[in-house]
Design a protein around this motif. Structure first.
Motif, PDB file in Angstrom:
ATOM      1  N   ILE A 298      -7.092  -8.569   2.490  1.00 13.92           N
ATOM      2  CA  ILE A 298      -6.869  -8.185   1.101  1.00 13.92           C
ATOM      3  C   ILE A 298      -8.158  -8.461   0.332  1.00 13.92           C
ATOM      4  O   ILE A 298      -8.669  -9.573   0.359  1.00 13.92           O
TER       5      ILE A 298
ATOM      6  N   TYR B   5       2.185 -12.546  -0.971  1.00 13.65           N
ATOM      7  CA  TYR B   5       3.321 -11.753  -0.506  1.00 13.65           C
ATOM      8  C   TYR B   5       2.853 -10.649   0.447  1.00 13.65           C
ATOM      9  O   TYR B   5       3.411 -10.469   1.530  1.00 13.65           O
ATOM     10  N   MET B   6       1.824  -9.909   0.058  1.00 16.93           N
ATOM     11  CA  MET B   6       1.329  -8.822   0.910  1.00 16.93           C
ATOM     12  C   MET B   6       0.783  -9.354   2.236  1.00 16.93           C
ATOM     13  O   MET B   6       0.983  -8.741   3.284  1.00 16.93           O
TER      14      MET B   6
ATOM     15  N   HIS C  21      -0.791 -11.219  -3.720  1.00 17.58           N
ATOM     16  CA  HIS C  21      -1.648 -11.203  -2.531  1.00 17.58           C
ATOM     17  C   HIS C  21      -1.022 -12.004  -1.399  1.00 17.58           C
ATOM     18  O   HIS C  21      -1.073 -11.590  -0.236  1.00 17.58           O
TER      19      HIS C  21
ATOM     20  N   LYS D 253       3.912 -10.220   4.321  1.00 12.89           N
ATOM     21  CA  LYS D 253       4.733  -9.050   4.665  1.00 12.89           C
ATOM     22  C   LYS D 253       4.015  -8.091   5.609  1.00 12.89           C
ATOM     23  O   LYS D 253       4.620  -7.564   6.532  1.00 12.89           O
TER      24      LYS D 253
END
Length: 67
Positions: free
Chosen positions: A18, A8-9, A6, A12
């Motif tokens: 999320i 990382y997303m 989560h 990025k």
């Protein structure tokens, strides 16, 4: 691993929201505060990147209240 994915997303693809299904509100609250935010707050640069809202030029109100 899921919490790291989560993060990382969020980095990025941000700004992004999320979400995750939890069986009840108590579990969701616990996971958010004691797992996700504990990791995020332990890395000051990460915390700044995730709570800063460039469109408003400030940090999120919810995080200012807990800091």
């Amino acid at each position: 691993m899921e919490v790291l994915a989560h993060i990382y997303m969020a980095l990025k693809f941000g700004p992004i929201t999320i979400g995750m299904f939890m069986p009840d509100q108590a579990t969701a609250s616990y996971k958010s505060e004691h797992r996700f935010m504990r990791i995020v707050r332990s890395v000051p640069d990460l915390l700044r990147r995730l709570i800063y809202r460039p469109e408003e030029g400030r940090t999120s109100a919810s995080e200012r209240a807990t800091s």
